[in-house]
Design a protein around this motif. Sequence first.
Motif, PDB file in Angstrom:
ATOM      1  N   ARG A 113       0.809  -1.212   0.000  1.00 32.91           N
ATOM      2  CA  ARG A 113       0.000   0.000   0.000  1.00 32.91           C
ATOM      3  C   ARG A 113       0.849   1.273   0.000  1.00 32.91           C
ATOM      4  N   LEU A 114       2.084   1.170   0.468  1.00 32.09           N
ATOM      5  CA  LEU A 114       2.953   2.345   0.485  1.00 32.09           C
ATOM      6  C   LEU A 114       3.881   2.400  -0.721  1.00 32.09           C
ATOM      7  N   THR A 115       3.621   1.553  -1.710  1.00 33.90           N
ATOM      8  CA  THR A 115       4.394   1.603  -2.946  1.00 33.90           C
ATOM      9  C   THR A 115       3.576   2.367  -3.980  1.00 33.90           C
ATOM     10  N   PRO A 116       3.950   3.605  -4.288  1.00 35.70           N
ATOM     11  CA  PRO A 116       3.106   4.417  -5.165  1.00 35.70           C
ATOM     12  C   PRO A 116       3.229   4.020  -6.630  1.00 35.70           C
ATOM     13  N   THR A 117       2.178   4.295  -7.376  1.00 30.70           N
ATOM     14  CA  THR A 117       2.205   4.160  -8.839  1.00 30.70           C
ATOM     15  C   THR A 117       2.076   5.519  -9.523  1.00 30.70           C
TER      16      THR A 117
END
Length: 372
Positions: A318-322
């Motif tokens: 969830r804390l890996t942005p796209t």
Amino acid sequence: MTASAPGPARQGPARPQPAAPSHGAAFAWRVLAVAVLVPVVSLSIFRAVPAQWPTPVVQLLSFTPWLVVPAVLALGLALAGRRAWVTAVAAILLAAQLFWLFPLDAGRSIADASSSSTGLTAMNINSQFGEADAAEIVRLVRENGVELLAVQEHTQDFEDRLAAEGLGSRLPHRISSPTDNGAGSAIYAAHPMEPVGLLPDTPFQMPTVRLTVNEAGRTTVLEVTNVHALPPVDVRVAQWRSDLAALGRLAAPDGPVAQGGSAAQNGSGALDGSGARPANRLLIGDFNATYDHSEFRAVLDGGPGPKLVDVGTASGRRLTPTWPMEGVPLPGIAIDHLVTSPQIASSGYAVHRVPGTDHAAILATLAIPAGN
């Protein structure tokens, strides 16, 4: 001779005790804790209540995962301030942030990869009006064994550059409809596809195709929808909600399928409620929504039965942005998703930066049950 009474034992020097913070210092810590807690409380209320919030709130909700940082800070300040109620509020808010960051209510696959399933690596990229680096995308396809590629904001120039980089030799099947206004789309595959139809009443094209994989004597069918919802900005937030609601109806067990299962090469043809639908479904693309939007979670709910699975959330990323990968530095949010039927297992979820576009490429390997 009489013995003398023993005298008191000699003691070493007393160890200095840590000084407790003064009343004034404790009060200052409490004030700081409350100041940090106020915005966390406000946004947490918006996150907890699934209402149709106005546009600024919808946009702020995208950054909910990062609230865990001020929540941790507030708890530390509250402990230093030595006031029980402030500490309790901070602890409750931190627990809420952790629950939303690693949600127990998220959809989970109800199957594991096995010999009776077909492995398929799928990848998505929003090309930002066709400006993405075509060579880098083809490299990712080649090095990761990608067999399905979905593209949003697809243009004819971008299609030509992908072809020049040799994408056709890796993914020879293509259903595309390029435009110059951001509405274009394309799906490339290593296996045969047939167009199913377009999701109606959406400004951006959202075509559905039916992918058939024949492998080791098994036939596996996957229905794939290339998603591109309108962003929730200014007055367009109503259309954003409409786009996501349409995706929710499409993903429901009794959702629409293509009339007669046929459509033109460019994906034209409306979706209706006739015909048989494959059980294996993939919604892939730019949802312009995060797991913290109730509108996106409604898509995952999908009606009766197990929820659909957001592969990134299920992978704990969830804390890996796209997005955004370019422009003004922001904490970053995950608005590009791979959403699957619950009987499809997944592994190897990854996010890759691609030059030329503000969206990251996302990919994962899916274990798709054979048959429909």
